[in-house]
Design an enzyme around this catalytic site. Structure first.
Site, PDB file in Angstrom:
ATOM      1  N   ASN A 100      36.502   7.593  36.545  1.00 18.01           N
ATOM      2  CA  ASN A 100      36.001   7.993  35.816  1.00 18.01           C
ATOM      3  C   ASN A 100      36.998   8.225  34.835  1.00 18.01           C
ATOM      4  OD1 ASN A 100      34.496   8.047  37.763  1.00 18.01           O
ATOM      5  ND2 ASN A 100      34.663  10.076  38.665  1.00 18.01           N
TER       6      ASN A 100
ATOM      7  N   TYR B  78      37.720  10.330  30.500  1.00 20.57           N
ATOM      8  CA  TYR B  78      36.584  10.858  29.718  1.00 20.57           C
ATOM      9  C   TYR B  78      37.781  11.137  28.078  1.00 20.57           C
ATOM     10  CZ  TYR B  78      32.573  11.830  32.987  1.00 20.57           C
ATOM     11  OH  TYR B  78      31.779  12.008  33.861  1.00 20.57           O
TER      12      TYR B  78
ATOM     13  N   GLU C  59      36.731  12.031  42.682  1.00 19.59           N
ATOM     14  CA  GLU C  59      37.966  13.258  42.509  1.00 19.59           C
ATOM     15  C   GLU C  59      38.258  13.439  42.877  1.00 19.59           C
ATOM     16  OE1 GLU C  59      35.825  14.975  38.447  1.00 19.59           O
ATOM     17  OE2 GLU C  59      35.262  12.487  37.240  1.00 19.59           O
TER      18      GLU C  59
ATOM     19  N   HIS D 259      30.575  14.005  46.472  1.00 16.22           N
ATOM     20  CA  HIS D 259      30.429  14.577  44.904  1.00 16.22           C
ATOM     21  C   HIS D 259      31.089  15.818  45.192  1.00 16.22           C
ATOM     22  CE1 HIS D 259      30.339  12.785  40.686  1.00 16.22           C
ATOM     23  NE2 HIS D 259      30.523  14.307  40.806  1.00 16.22           N
TER      24      HIS D 259
ATOM     25  N   GLU E 185      32.734   6.694  35.311  1.00 12.72           N
ATOM     26  CA  GLU E 185      31.977   6.960  34.588  1.00 12.72           C
ATOM     27  C   GLU E 185      32.514   7.600  33.575  1.00 12.72           C
ATOM     28  OE1 GLU E 185      32.282  11.068  36.193  1.00 12.72           O
ATOM     29  OE2 GLU E 185      30.841  11.353  38.378  1.00 12.72           O
TER      30      GLU E 185
END
Ligand code: IFM
Length: 452
Positions: free
Chosen positions: A291, A293, A165, A120, A358
């Site tokens: 992930n 958002y 990512e 990460h 996420e």
């Protein structure tokens, strides 16, 4: 009656090593690119670093107890490579292995399964000194590190994530330079993307050799929408998808770089791709981590960029700023886009389990007079995104897990400590943890797996 989730979907919380651990000079840990970057003047807001962060290294037991109280099924954490191999190579550091071993044991004692992310963003600085992800050798070193970790934890970790990512590692790290190591080179960034892909494939192989646990990767696939259905905007959409999404998912899932990707990046030589690489990258995975958002809207036409763009290959595409409501990051709030992403990915890869590795929101938290953050905005965000996931499941999408970003407030990379994503507030002076309303809300949700 309410929106009820099946048992097949695991619920958890996520964190990452550099964002929470602190103790950067303890237990034989070597420096990572984020230590160097955050200690370089002007690179992070207010010059903040992860030196202390949430001091999780010393408060692990307390954090495990918070997770148990929340009632999570699973915890997604990342391993700091430089705690295991201070310089990214050579024999493992016992203290580093012991730390993560105690973490995993602590989870299992509390009935929580472990999802371990190997990378990460915190590359050992010694590897960056040799070129970092621009250097092919880093992928081989990553495979060695994966082998060490599966040897140490393979009997107890339920889910492995190779990379978190890779778009951010490659494009923010080596193109726009707003993340460590802060390089600004288009060639460097796309080379890094390929070597990250290679590391993923070799990492999967190393893990599979030792474990029958589930293995996957966490991609931040972008959900793009065109500003209009004009031919030019649709072309812009295709370029954005090719350069930001397909550059990673297509070699991993299909063993090739899409023509649209190589065309959009045809000014580069691609001489870093060697025979056999795509077979190495293309390894079967058990789940794809997403992930997610916020969506992006794009249109045709270049906008003058004050800084180098992370959207390499998409320089003739304009990103339209989101309209409110926005999170504290300035990101749009649009749960339907999450349903769209899950449905689109499922249509493309019908047999593949998806896990939301996420999802969450930084909000302008205020501590009330009662000492508690009453973060209804974050609760609304999480609630609406869970409903969006359920809507995707209703359309047949196999979503097998959901992890809130994040268990607690933490070091938000170049933004430092100000942007707070946590269910639990961290007071950075004392490192005390206090549950926000959203933590209580998640606890209640987890008890019934139902949204009223
Ligand atoms: O904090 C980050 C995390 O490290 C990676 N995904 C996005 C989060 C919020 O920006």
């Amino acid at each position: 009656m309410g929106v009820e989730f099946e048992q097949a979907c695991r619920f958890g919380v996520a964190t990452a090593a550099y964002q929470i651990e602190g103790a950067v000079e303890e237990g034989g840990r070597g420096p990572s690119i984020w230590d160097t970057f955050s200690h370089t003047a002007g690179k992070t807001d207010r010059g903040e670093t992860g030196d202390l962060a949430c001091d999780h290294y010393h408060r692990m037991e307390e954090d495990l107890d918070h997770m148990a109280r929340l009632g999570v099924d699973s915890y997604r954490f990342s391993i700091a490579w430089s705690r295991i191999q201070a310089k990214g190579t050579g024999s493992p550091n016992r203290a580093g292995l012991d730390f993560y071993s105690r973490l995993v044991d602590g989870l299992l004692e509390r009935g929580i399964t472990a999802m371990a992310t190997l990378y990460h963003w915190d590359l050992p600085q010694a590897l960056e000194d040799k070129g970092g992800w621009r250097d092919r050798d880093t992928a081989y070193r990553f495979a060695d590190y994966a082998e060490i970790m599966v040897g140490a934890l393979g009997d107890r970790v339920a889910d492995w994530v190779t990379l978190n990512e890779p778009w951010c590692s490659a494009m923010l790290g080596y193109a726009s330079g707003v993340h460590a190591p802060g390089v600004r080179s288009k060639r460097g960034a796309v080379t890094a993307a390929h070597h990250l892909n290679l590391a993923h494939g070799m990492g999967v192989q190393a893990l599979r050799a030792e474990t029958s646990a589930r293995v996957g990767v966490a991609l931040n696939l972008h959900q793009f929408y065109p500003a209009s259905d004009s031919e030019a905007d649709m072309e812009a959409l295709a370029i954005a998808q090719a350069t930001a999404n397909l550059l990673y998912i297509e070699p991993m899932m299909e063993g090739r770089y899409a023509d649209a990707t190589t065309q959009a990046l045809s000014s580069l030589s691609w001489d870093w791709v060697r025979d056999g690489d795509l077979d190495l990258i293309h390894q079967p995975i058990d789940f794809l981590g997403l992930n997610y958002y916020a969506p992006s809207t794009v249109r045709a036409g270049a906008t003058p960029q004050p800084e180098p763009t992370p959207w390499v290959g998409a320089e003739m595409v304009t990103w339209i700023p989101p309209r409110g409501p926005l999170t504290q990051m300035g990101w749009g709030i649009d749960p339907d886009s999450m349903t769209d992403l899950l449905v689109d990915v499922h249509r493309r890869y019908p047999g593949l389990d998806l896990v939301v590795t996420e999802n969450g929101a930084a909000m302008p938290d205020r501590v009330g007079e009662d000492g508690v953050v009453h973060d209804q905005d974050r609760i609304d965000y999480l609630d609406s995104h869970l409903r969006a996931i359920h809507a995707a499941m209703d359309q047949g999408v196999p979503v097998r897990g959901y992890y809130v970003w994040s268990l607690m407030d933490n070091f938000e990379w170049a933004y430092g400590l100000e942007k707070r994503f946590g269910l639990i507030r961290v007071d950075y002076d004392t490192c005390d943890r206090t549950w926000k309303d959203s933590a209580r809300w998640y606890q209640q949700f987890l008890a019934t797996r139902t949204l009223p």
